[in-house]
Design an enzyme around this catalytic site. Structure first.
Site, PDB file in Angstrom:
ATOM      1  N   TYR A  79       7.390  -3.319   2.090  1.00 31.28           N
ATOM      2  CA  TYR A  79       6.127  -4.054   2.037  1.00 31.28           C
ATOM      3  C   TYR A  79       6.391  -5.400   1.357  1.00 31.28           C
ATOM      4  O   TYR A  79       6.491  -5.479   0.125  1.00 31.28           O
ATOM      5  CB  TYR A  79       5.077  -3.289   1.225  1.00 31.28           C
ATOM      6  CG  TYR A  79       4.522  -2.040   1.867  1.00 31.28           C
ATOM      7  CD1 TYR A  79       4.783  -1.704   3.189  1.00 31.28           C
ATOM      8  CD2 TYR A  79       3.698  -1.193   1.134  1.00 31.28           C
ATOM      9  CE1 TYR A  79       4.259  -0.557   3.751  1.00 31.28           C
ATOM     10  CE2 TYR A  79       3.156  -0.046   1.694  1.00 31.28           C
ATOM     11  CZ  TYR A  79       3.444   0.280   3.000  1.00 31.28           C
ATOM     12  OH  TYR A  79       2.915   1.418   3.548  1.00 31.28           O
ATOM     13  N   PHE A 230      -4.377   3.319   8.268  1.00 33.93           N
ATOM     14  CA  PHE A 230      -5.358   2.717   9.186  1.00 33.93           C
ATOM     15  C   PHE A 230      -6.678   3.486   9.178  1.00 33.93           C
ATOM     16  O   PHE A 230      -7.386   3.512  10.189  1.00 33.93           O
ATOM     17  CB  PHE A 230      -4.802   2.618  10.608  1.00 33.93           C
ATOM     18  CG  PHE A 230      -3.698   1.624  10.765  1.00 33.93           C
ATOM     19  CD1 PHE A 230      -3.626   0.484   9.973  1.00 33.93           C
ATOM     20  CD2 PHE A 230      -2.698   1.833  11.711  1.00 33.93           C
ATOM     21  CE1 PHE A 230      -2.592  -0.441  10.132  1.00 33.93           C
ATOM     22  CE2 PHE A 230      -1.659   0.915  11.875  1.00 33.93           C
ATOM     23  CZ  PHE A 230      -1.615  -0.217  11.080  1.00 33.93           C
ATOM     24  N   LEU A 232      -9.242   2.561   7.689  1.00 35.42           N
ATOM     25  CA  LEU A 232     -10.299   1.556   7.731  1.00 35.42           C
ATOM     26  C   LEU A 232     -10.121   0.608   8.913  1.00 35.42           C
ATOM     27  O   LEU A 232     -10.502  -0.562   8.863  1.00 35.42           O
ATOM     28  CB  LEU A 232     -10.329   0.750   6.418  1.00 35.42           C
ATOM     29  CG  LEU A 232     -10.492   1.563   5.142  1.00 35.42           C
ATOM     30  CD1 LEU A 232     -10.690   0.636   3.951  1.00 35.42           C
ATOM     31  CD2 LEU A 232     -11.644   2.537   5.257  1.00 35.42           C
ATOM     32  N   GLY A 233      -9.562   1.124   9.977  1.00 37.37           N
ATOM     33  CA  GLY A 233      -9.263   0.272  11.118  1.00 37.37           C
ATOM     34  C   GLY A 233      -7.885  -0.334  10.956  1.00 37.37           C
ATOM     35  O   GLY A 233      -7.097   0.057  10.093  1.00 37.37           O
ATOM     36  N   GLY A 234      -7.578  -1.318  11.776  1.00 39.11           N
ATOM     37  CA  GLY A 234      -6.246  -1.895  11.763  1.00 39.11           C
ATOM     38  C   GLY A 234      -5.415  -1.290  12.871  1.00 39.11           C
ATOM     39  O   GLY A 234      -5.799  -0.318  13.520  1.00 39.11           O
ATOM     40  N   THR A 237      -7.228  -1.258  16.116  1.00 38.88           N
ATOM     41  CA  THR A 237      -8.457  -0.480  16.176  1.00 38.88           C
ATOM     42  C   THR A 237      -9.493  -1.128  15.272  1.00 38.88           C
ATOM     43  O   THR A 237      -9.305  -1.209  14.060  1.00 38.88           O
ATOM     44  CB  THR A 237      -8.225   0.980  15.708  1.00 38.88           C
ATOM     45  OG1 THR A 237      -7.271   1.599  16.565  1.00 38.88           O
ATOM     46  CG2 THR A 237      -9.529   1.766  15.752  1.00 38.88           C
ATOM     47  N   LEU A 239     -12.976  -1.309  13.265  1.00 40.35           N
ATOM     48  CA  LEU A 239     -13.868  -0.336  12.647  1.00 40.35           C
ATOM     49  C   LEU A 239     -15.296  -0.680  13.061  1.00 40.35           C
ATOM     50  O   LEU A 239     -16.065  -1.277  12.305  1.00 40.35           O
ATOM     51  CB  LEU A 239     -13.699  -0.361  11.125  1.00 40.35           C
ATOM     52  CG  LEU A 239     -14.314   0.829  10.381  1.00 40.35           C
ATOM     53  CD1 LEU A 239     -13.629   2.122  10.794  1.00 40.35           C
ATOM     54  CD2 LEU A 239     -14.190   0.645   8.880  1.00 40.35           C
TER      55      LEU A 239
END
Length: 311
Positions: A79, A230, A232-234, A237, A239
Site C-alpha cells: 500500500y 470494497f 463501501l463500493g470501489g 462497483t 454504492l
C-alpha cells in the site's frame, strides 16, 4: 426522512462496545477480542498510483481511528503512493502501538514503484516480504498475516498450499501470531486450513456485491473472521441502488453507513474494515457501528446472496 437511528456517541468515551450501542466483538482466532468495526489503511498514502497524500492528515486519521475505537487495522507493505507508504504512516502515527490494537498485513502480490502489481511472490520470497513488514512496522511479531492470492483478479483457483506452508512455518518461528487468506475460493480456504489454522478471510463482499455469500456463512460456521474489501463500493462497483437509498433515507444515514451496518448485521463473522484518508469520512464510518438495521431493512437490502430489486 425519519430521525437518525444512529445513537449519539456516549460522553464517557468513543470506544464501541458490544450490544445495541456498538458493532459487537469477534474472537479472532479464538484468542483475541476485537470490535467488529476496524480501519483499513490502504488510502492513507494517497492514490494507489499517483500523488501522495498529506502526511499530517494521514497521521491524524490513523490516530483518530484508534481514538474512535478501531482495534483492528488492516495494512500491507504494497500500500503506497509515489512518496508515502501505509506502514510508515501507521508507525509514525501509533508507535509504540497500544497493546490492544491488532495490526494485520498481507503478503503475496509484488508491486513495482510505478504501481503495477506485476507478479506474486514465490514461496522463497515470502520470508523477505514478512521481514519487510516487520521492519516497516517496527515490531518483532506480526499480529496477523494474510496470504493474498490472484493479484487483482478474483476466483483464481490455483493452489496456495506451498506458499501458505511458508507462512505457517514463520508462525512456528514466532514471526507471525495468526494467519489469514485473501481473495480466495472455498477450496483454497480448505487447502489452507489443512496446513494451519486460519483466523481470517479477506474477500470482496458488500451490500451490492453479495456473490461471496456462501463463503461468508462458511466462515461464520467455522469461527473464522470474514473481513470484506470494497464493502463501501470501489473496484468498479458504485454504492448506489434504489433500496439502499430507501434504507439510508429511513435512518437519516449515508449509504456508506448503511453498507457498514448491513455487513455487521449480515453475519456475526464479519469484521468491517472501511478505509479512508478523510477525518470527516472516518467519523461517519465509525458512527455506523451504532446504526441498527431491522428485518424490514435487511429484507430490502438482501441477505445470503439474494438479488436486490431496484439496485
Amino acid at each position: 426522512m425519519t430521525s437518525s437511528s444512529i445513537d449519539p456517541a456516549p460522553d464517557s468515551g468513543p470506544t464501541p462496545t458490544a450490544g445495541a450501542s456498538g458493532p459487537g466483538v469477534f474472537e479472532l482466532g479464538g484468542t483475541v477480542t476485537i470490535p467488529r468495526l476496524g480501519f483499513g489503511a490502504m488510502q492513507l498514502p494517497g492514490r494507489w498510483s499517483g500523488p501522495a497524500g498529506d502526511t499530517a492528515n494521514a497521521i491524524a486519521v490513523a490516530r483518530r481511528a484508534v481514538e474512535l475505537g478501531a482495534r483492528y487495522i488492516d495494512t500491507a507493505a504494497f500500500y503506497f503512493s509515489d512518496t508515502h507508504r501505509a506502514n510508515d504512516l501507521l508507525r509514525e502515527a501509533l508507535f509504540p502501538y497500544p497493546p490492544d490494537v491488532i495490526i494485520a498485513t498481507k503478503v503475496g502480490p509484488l508491486r513495482d514503484e510505478t504501481g503495477e502489481m506485476y507478479a506474486e511472490a514465490r514461496p522463497d520470497q515470502l520470508r523477505g516480504e514478512v521481514e519487510r513488514n516487520l521492519e516497516d512496522l517496527g515490531v518483532d511479531t506480526l499480529d496477523l498475516v494474510h496470504l493474498r492470492v490472484g493479484r487483482l483478479g478474483s476466483g483464481v483457483a490455483e493452489s496456495l498450499g506451498e506458499r501458505f506452508a511458508v507462512l505457517a512455518a514463520l508462525r512456528e518461528e514466532g514471526l507471525i501470531r495468526q494467519l489469514g487468506v485473501s481473495n480466495v475460493t472455498s477450496g483454497q480456504l480448505a487447502e489452507a486450513r489443512s496446513i494451519a489454522p486460519v483466523a481470517a478471510v479477506q474477500n470482496r463482499f458488500g451490500v451490492l456485491d453479495q456473490a461471496d455469500a456462501a463463503l461468508v456463512d462458511e466462515c461464520a460456521d467455522a469461527g473464522i473472521a470474514y473481513m470484506p474489501f470494497f464493502a463501501l463500493g470501489g473496484g468498479h462497483t458504485e454504492l448506489d441502488g434504489e433500496n439502499l437509498r430507501k434504507v439510508s433515507e429511513r435512518h437519516g444515514a449515508t449509504a456508506f453507513q448503511v453498507a457498514i451496518a448491513w455487513g455487521l448485521a449480515r453475519s456475526p463473522s464479519i469484521v468491517q474494515i472501511p478505509g479512508t484518508a478523510s477525518l470527516a469520512h472516518l467519523e461517519e464510518n465509525m458512527a455506523a457501528g451504532r446504526l441498527t438495521l431491522d428485518e424490514d431493512d435487511m429484507a430490502l437490502l438482501g441477505r445470503r446472496g439474494q438479488a436486490l430489486s431496484g439496485a
